[in-house]
Design an enzyme around this catalytic site. Sequence first.
Site, short mmCIF file in Angstrom:
data_model
loop_
_atom_site.label_atom_id
_atom_site.label_comp_id
_atom_site.label_asym_id
_atom_site.label_seq_id
_atom_site.Cartn_x
_atom_site.Cartn_y
_atom_site.Cartn_z
N LEU A 133 -3.07 -7.39 -4.68
CA LEU A 133 -3.79 -6.41 -3.86
C LEU A 133 -4.01 -6.91 -2.44
O LEU A 133 -3.97 -8.12 -2.19
CB LEU A 133 -5.15 -6.12 -4.50
CG LEU A 133 -5.17 -5.39 -5.84
CD1 LEU A 133 -6.60 -5.36 -6.40
CD2 LEU A 133 -4.61 -3.97 -5.69
N SER A 134 -4.28 -5.99 -1.57
CA SER A 134 -4.67 -6.38 -0.22
C SER A 134 -5.96 -7.20 -0.32
O SER A 134 -6.89 -6.82 -1.05
CB SER A 134 -4.91 -5.12 0.61
OG SER A 134 -5.40 -5.46 1.89
N GLY A 135 -5.99 -8.32 0.36
CA GLY A 135 -7.18 -9.17 0.32
C GLY A 135 -7.20 -10.15 -0.82
O GLY A 135 -8.16 -10.94 -0.97
N GLY A 137 -5.36 -12.70 -1.20
CA GLY A 137 -5.10 -14.06 -0.72
C GLY A 137 -3.62 -14.40 -0.62
O GLY A 137 -3.23 -15.56 -0.51
N ARG A 165 5.97 -5.44 9.19
CA ARG A 165 5.71 -4.08 9.62
C ARG A 165 5.49 -3.99 11.14
O ARG A 165 5.37 -2.90 11.70
CB ARG A 165 4.51 -3.50 8.86
CG ARG A 165 4.87 -3.07 7.44
CD ARG A 165 3.66 -2.65 6.65
NE ARG A 165 4.01 -2.19 5.30
CZ ARG A 165 4.39 -0.95 5.00
NH1 ARG A 165 4.48 -0.04 5.96
NH2 ARG A 165 4.69 -0.62 3.77
N ARG A 179 7.17 2.57 0.97
CA ARG A 179 6.86 1.27 0.35
C ARG A 179 8.10 0.78 -0.41
O ARG A 179 8.41 -0.41 -0.38
CB ARG A 179 5.67 1.40 -0.61
CG ARG A 179 4.33 1.64 0.06
CD ARG A 179 3.23 1.56 -0.96
NE ARG A 179 1.99 2.20 -0.56
CZ ARG A 179 0.85 1.56 -0.29
NH1 ARG A 179 0.80 0.24 -0.35
NH2 ARG A 179 -0.24 2.22 0.04
N SER A 206 3.67 -5.20 -2.58
CA SER A 206 4.76 -4.79 -3.49
C SER A 206 4.20 -4.18 -4.77
O SER A 206 4.30 -4.78 -5.84
CB SER A 206 5.72 -5.94 -3.77
OG SER A 206 5.06 -7.17 -3.97
N GLY A 255 -4.64 11.08 3.03
CA GLY A 255 -4.57 12.41 3.64
C GLY A 255 -4.62 12.39 5.15
O GLY A 255 -4.76 13.42 5.78
#
Length: 327
Positions: A133-135, A137, A165, A179, A206, A255
């Site tokens: 996940l984001s965050g 590490g 990116r 993605r 990913s 959105g």
Amino acid sequence: MLSRAPPRSCSGGAGNVRCRHDAPSRRPWVPAGGLARGGQRAGVKLVAARPATRTVVVAAAAGERRPVGPERVAAVADGTMLANGSAVAGISKLVTSTIGKSTNILWHDCPIGQNERQKLLNQKGCVVWITGLSGSGKSTLACALSRELHSRGHLTYVLDGDNLRHGLNRDLSFKAEDRVENIRRVGEVAKLFADAGLICIASLISPYRSDRSACRNLLPNSSFIEVFLNAPLEICEARDPKGLYKLARAGKIKGKNEKPTDCRCLLFTRKAYQGKSPVGFTGIDDPYEPPSDCEIVIQCNIGHCPSPKSMADQVVSYLEANGFLQD
Ligand SMILES: Nc1ncnc2c1ncn2[C@@H]1O[C@H](COP(=O)(O)OS(=O)(=O)O)[C@@H](OP(=O)(O)O)[C@H]1O
Ligand SMILES: Nc1ncnc2c1ncn2[C@@H]1O[C@H](COP(=O)(O)OP(=O)(O)O)[C@@H](O)[C@H]1O
């Protein structure tokens, strides 16, 4: 140098690999000289073409998880296939391939290959693919690992999702299909770095299992090392170093394809906002599919998360134990 069928012409998982080519198949496909190079190619066999459809089964490698690579197969225009890059006497015309949207392309080979580069570097090229996940590490681990390996005299390169990116993937948003393309491109780049002999450390969310699996299938068996940084959402969200979870919870990411609320954070291009697919934030309103059979799991729990150095050590131990840190 003889043209060889490149891997991107092939599809299919373990077992048969199908490649298309433009030339009519008038003769059966036959192996010449066997596929073994230094005895390493045992188990690879060539099988017959299907001339009617011009779809040719190039090779099958028993027990392998990836398509058979270009180094194993060479094709010539009259439909005779040979191995080891050597030509059959009297047959000189080369087959061109159609790969994606590219027509009439040939694979060009160089005498200095991965083996030579690996000898020079005294290591084995591979991809360490960090997902989470984001965050969680990922970038921290990628940098710690790179530092650790560098201090031991190994050549690494970090491919970080966020960083890519800013350039190579600046045309991609976070909608699902972008993605997918993001991971596909990074997988291809990582493969090149591994072929260059480097220890390539890719650090991307990913989120989809199938995309990670596709990247794995680009590389020879065992040289794709998937590392799952398993930090629960609660930890990642509490960290929230970029404030993105807060934005996501406030509904300011999902959105918002048409009009960005905060371009400094969201790294979206203007064009991406014109897309139709919804954009969610991974773990909040966009899926994350954890690996089911990765090589390394780094567990981070509330109250106990290994230090970056100890996470890196876990990966270094794996690389050492599996012979990547020597030629
Ligand atoms: N909608 C949404 N979802 C997830 N992540 C987002 C999003 N928008 C921006 N970001 C930031 O982009 C970083 C993830 O980029 P990746 O290329 O690794 O993502 S992906 O693999 O294509 O899903 C990710 O960086 P990391 O936190 O380092 O993972 C985020 O900071
Ligand atoms: N092992 C760890 N222990 C404590 N904090 C960590 C650890 N790894 C990363 N962090 C912190 O968590 C935050 C997110 O780390 P980062 O590497 O940017 O994650 P990602 O690349 O997955 O988004 C950063 O503030 C970082 O300092």
